[in-house]
Design an enzyme around this catalytic site. Sequence first.
Site, PDB file in Angstrom:
ATOM      1  N   HIS A  70       0.889  -1.122   0.111  1.00  0.00           N
ATOM      2  CA  HIS A  70      -0.031   0.013  -0.145  1.00  0.00           C
ATOM      3  C   HIS A  70       0.887   1.325   0.029  1.00  0.00           C
ATOM      4  CE1 HIS A  70      -3.737   2.261   1.198  1.00  0.00           C
ATOM      5  NE2 HIS A  70      -2.858   2.811   1.756  1.00  0.00           N
ATOM      6  N   GLU A  71       1.831   1.487   0.850  1.00  0.00           N
ATOM      7  CA  GLU A  71       2.635   2.486   1.043  1.00  0.00           C
ATOM      8  C   GLU A  71       3.733   2.682  -0.289  1.00  0.00           C
ATOM      9  OE1 GLU A  71       1.977   4.637   3.180  1.00  0.00           O
ATOM     10  OE2 GLU A  71       0.599   3.289   4.568  1.00  0.00           O
TER      11      GLU A  71
ATOM     12  N   HIS B 169       1.714   4.966  -2.760  1.00  0.00           N
ATOM     13  CA  HIS B 169       1.841   6.290  -2.619  1.00  0.00           C
ATOM     14  C   HIS B 169       3.286   6.657  -2.789  1.00  0.00           C
ATOM     15  CE1 HIS B 169      -1.862   6.858  -0.105  1.00  0.00           C
ATOM     16  NE2 HIS B 169      -1.621   6.030   0.826  1.00  0.00           N
TER      17      HIS B 169
ATOM     18  N   GLU C 135      -4.587   7.920  -2.649  1.00  0.00           N
ATOM     19  CA  GLU C 135      -5.109   7.026  -2.321  1.00  0.00           C
ATOM     20  C   GLU C 135      -5.354   5.835  -3.180  1.00  0.00           C
ATOM     21  OE1 GLU C 135      -5.073   6.385   0.985  1.00  0.00           O
ATOM     22  OE2 GLU C 135      -6.163   4.375   1.194  1.00  0.00           O
TER      23      GLU C 135
END
EC number: 3.4.17.19
Lengths: 492, 492
Positions: A262-263, A266, A292
Amino acid sequence: MPNAYQQLTHRFQRLSRFAHLGAIAGWDMQAMMPPKGAAARGEALAELRLLRHQLLTEPVVGDWIAEAKTLPLSSSEQANLHEITRQYTLATVLPGNLVEAQSLAGSRCEHAWRTLRASNDWASFEPLLKEVVSLAREEATLRAEATGVSRYDALLNLYEPGMNSAKLDTLFGSVKTWLPDLIQEIMARQARYPLVTPQGPFSTSLQRETGLDVMKVLGFDFEAGRLDISAHPFCGGVPDDVRITTRYSEDDLFSALFGVIHETGHARYEQNLPREWRGQPVAEARSMGIHESQSLFFEMQVGRHPLFLKQLRTLVLQHFPQQPALEEDNFIAWNHRVTPGLIRVDADEVTYPAHVILRYEIERALVEGNIEVGDIPDLWNEKMQASLGLSTQNNYRDGCMQDIHWTDGSFGYFPTYTLGAMYAAQFMATIRQKMDTDEIIHTGDLTPVFNWLNSNIWNKGSLLATDELVKQATGESLNPDHFRQHLITRYL
Amino acid sequence: MPNAYQQLTHRFQRLSRFAHLGAIAGWDMQAMMPPKGAAARGEALAELRLLRHQLLTEPVVGDWIAEAKTLPLSSSEQANLHEITRQYTLATVLPGNLVEAQSLAGSRCEHAWRTLRASNDWASFEPLLKEVVSLAREEATLRAEATGVSRYDALLNLYEPGMNSAKLDTLFGSVKTWLPDLIQEIMARQARYPLVTPQGPFSTSLQRETGLDVMKVLGFDFEAGRLDISAHPFCGGVPDDVRITTRYSEDDLFSALFGVIHETGHARYEQNLPREWRGQPVAEARSMGIHESQSLFFEMQVGRHPLFLKQLRTLVLQHFPQQPALEEDNFIAWNHRVTPGLIRVDADEVTYPAHVILRYEIERALVEGNIEVGDIPDLWNEKMQASLGLSTQNNYRDGCMQDIHWTDGSFGYFPTYTLGAMYAAQFMATIRQKMDTDEIIHTGDLTPVFNWLNSNIWNKGSLLATDELVKQATGESLNPDHFRQHLITRYL
C-alpha cells in the site's frame, strides 16, 4: 527585477525547502526519535510551521498573485499559479486565533482520545469532541463564505479539491444500492470453502526482507527512499527521498506485507511527481483521493490480483517454511476473505466503503449542523446495523471512537478513501483495455502498467484538475461502476 | 513589552529551534539518506543556514545587545549575554560576498580533494587550496581587526575562545621538549613484548551489540539518543536527542568500539548541558577543546585504563569467541600499542600530539602569511622527520593532503585535539585526588567520576570562560604536565 510570477515561484521554492526539513524531522519523530526528544522536536516543528505560515500568508504574496494573473503565462505556469492561489487562499482565510484555538482543542481531544478510547469512555470524550466540532463549524463557515460552497464542501475541498457532496451523494448512493447484497452473496460463497489460518510466529526481520523484495518488484526506487518502522504506518519524506514505514506483528504474516505494498503505491506516486516542477505547488500530488488511488491500485488492483498473489506466495516461501495455510489455493483465498467487522482499518476492500459512507453521512450532518455530537453513537449503531448488520450499542471503542481523524478536526477526509478505491478500479479498467494486464501480472514485469500510471497520473502532479486528469486518463469522469465490476469479478 | 534581554533570549530560542531541525536533517543526511536525496537536502539546509544567518545578524539584534548591556542582569544572564554577543559578532563581522566566496571555494576544494588525495595529485590540489587560504587570510584579517588579536588567533577563537598562539607555543613547546624521547623509550619497551594480532572477521552486528553494552556502562541515555552508522563518525543531534555514529570494519574489532567510546564522551557532555538554559547560547558546549576533552576522557583516560580494558574484554568475550589475541595481557597491550605513523586519525594517544603540533605550526604560518601553500609539502616532510622520524617525500596522500580540515578553510581547529587530551589528563588528575579512581574503575560503576564531570564540566555549559572553568574544576589553569605524567604512568 523578477516579475510577480517569478517572485511567487521563488517564495514557494523556499516554502518547499522548509517543508522538506519538516518532512524529514517529522518522519524522524515517528521512526527514529528516542522519547526524551519529543518536547524539543515539537517546539522546533511548531516554530517551522509558524515560519511557513508567515511566509505563505504575507500580504505581498497576495499582491504578487493579483499581478501574476495579468501576466502572459504558459498553461503549466497558469496551473502552478492556480495551485499557488489555492494554497494562499486556504492559509489566509482563517484568523490566527481560530487556528490556535483549533490546534489546542485538537491536541487536547486527540491526547485524551488515546486513553478514553481504550476505556470506552464516551462521556468524557464527548465534551472534548464538541469543542473540536464547534471550532470546525466556525472554520467551515469562514471557508464556505470565501469559496461560495456549502460548509461541509468547504472542508472536503481541503483534501479533495473539485469534489462536493452532491457528487458524493450520487457516487455513494449508487454503492449503497448494491453493496449490502453483494456482501451477502460473497459471504455465502466464501462460507463454502473453509480456510486454514497461517501459523506464526513470523520473524520480523524475515517479514522485512519479504517486504523489501516486494518493493523491488513494485519498482520502488531505493536510491530515493527507505523502508522503516513506526507505530502508525505512513508515507513521508520528499519526492527525491520518500520514507515509508510499516509495523510488524509476529502473529500476522500479511498485515505488514500488504501495508508495505500500500505505502509503495503512495511512494511511487511521490517519487514520480513531475521533476521539472519540483518545489512548486503544481508538482505536488493532485489530491488525497488520487493519492489513495495509487496505494489502493498497488494493494488491491495489483497486490490481491490472483496472479500477483501467486508470485507473492513464491516470495514468501523464499523466506518462510511451507505450511498448509501457504498452499496456493488457501494463500489466495485467505487474502480474499470478506468479513464484515467493526473496525475500518481492518476491513477488506468489499466492506470498506460501508465504513466510509457511514462516516461521510455523519460528519457531513455534523458540520452542517443537522446533528449534534451527542447524536453520533446512536446514528453510528443504526448505520452499522443497516450496512453490515453489526451492533455498536455501548461499544464506543470499536464504534464512533475508533478513528483519530475527528479528534483533531479532520472532517472531510474520510470520503477520499473510497474515492481512491473507485479511481483505482477505473484506472485498472482502462489499463485492461490498453494491454493484456493478466499476462503482464503473470510474467511479473509490471513496467507497462507503471508506465501508464506514470504518464497519466504520477507525472501530471497537479497540472490538471482532478476531473480533467481522470477524463484524460480514462475517457470519462469518475464512474463507480468500475469499482463494482472489480468487486464482482474478483469475489463472485 | 519584553525588554532587550528578553528579546534576545526569544530570538536565540528561535535560532536554536531552527538549529535543531538542521542538526536532525544533517544527521539524517550522514546516517539515513539515500543518494538521490542529496541535492534537495543540500538546498534545504542551505536555505535554513541563510535564514539563521539573517535572524542572527539582523541589525535589531545589535540594538538589543547594546541595550541589554545597560540592564541589571544576573551573573548567568550576563554569561548568556556574553555568548550572545560573541555569536552575533562572529556572524556579523564578515561581508556576505566573502562568506559566499569562501563557501564556493571550500566546496570546490573539498570536492576535488576527495579524488585528488586518492591520486596523490598535489599539483592539481595546490591552486584550489591557495584560493581557500587567500580567502581565509581575508577572513582572519577582518576578524583580527574586530577583536584586536593576531590573524591566526582570530581564527583559533572560532573554536577555542580565550586561547591564543602565545599560550599554545608554551603548551606545545613543552610537549616538543619531551615527546620524541618518550616515544623512543616507549617503543623500545614495547618491542620486548611481541603482540598477537586479533583474527577477524568480527561480525558487524555483534560489534554493534558490544558497542551498545559499553555505552550502557558509560551512562549514555538511550531515551535521549541513538547509535547509528555513517562513513565519518560524529556526534550530532540536540541535547535531548544526541545522535552518535560509528563505522564498522569486519577486520577490526577495536576501531569501532573505541570510536563508540569516544563519541559517547561527546554525547554525555551534550546530554548533560544545563537543562534550565536549553536553547540559549550559555547552554552550549564551552569549546571544541573542552568537547574533545570529554571524548578523550572517555576514550583514553577511562577507555584504555588497564582496569577498564579488563572489563571491556569481559564484554567482548560475551559476544565473540575466545582467541589468543583476546588473552588478558595481549588484550591490554594491543590497546596500548604506540607506533609512529603517517596518518593522524590512526595515531595512538602518545604520537597524536606530534601530528597536531606539526599542523598548528604550518597553519599558523600560513594564515599569518609567513609561508605560502607551495611551502607546505617540504615543511610537512621536515617536521614529520623531526618528530616521528618518518618521510612524506612525494607522498602527499599520507602527508599534507590527508585531512579534510584545510580544504574548507577550517584553520585553527587542529590545536583543539591536543588541548582536549591535555584537559582530559588534568581532569583525571584532579579526580584521582578526590576519589579512588582505580577502585571505581575496577568495580565498574563509574557514577562518582561522571558526577564529578557533570557538576564541574557538563552542567556548566558556557557559564564560565574556559580558563575559569578549568581553574574552578582543577585549581589551576591548563597545565600540560598532567598529560605528560599520564603518558609516563601508562606507557613506561
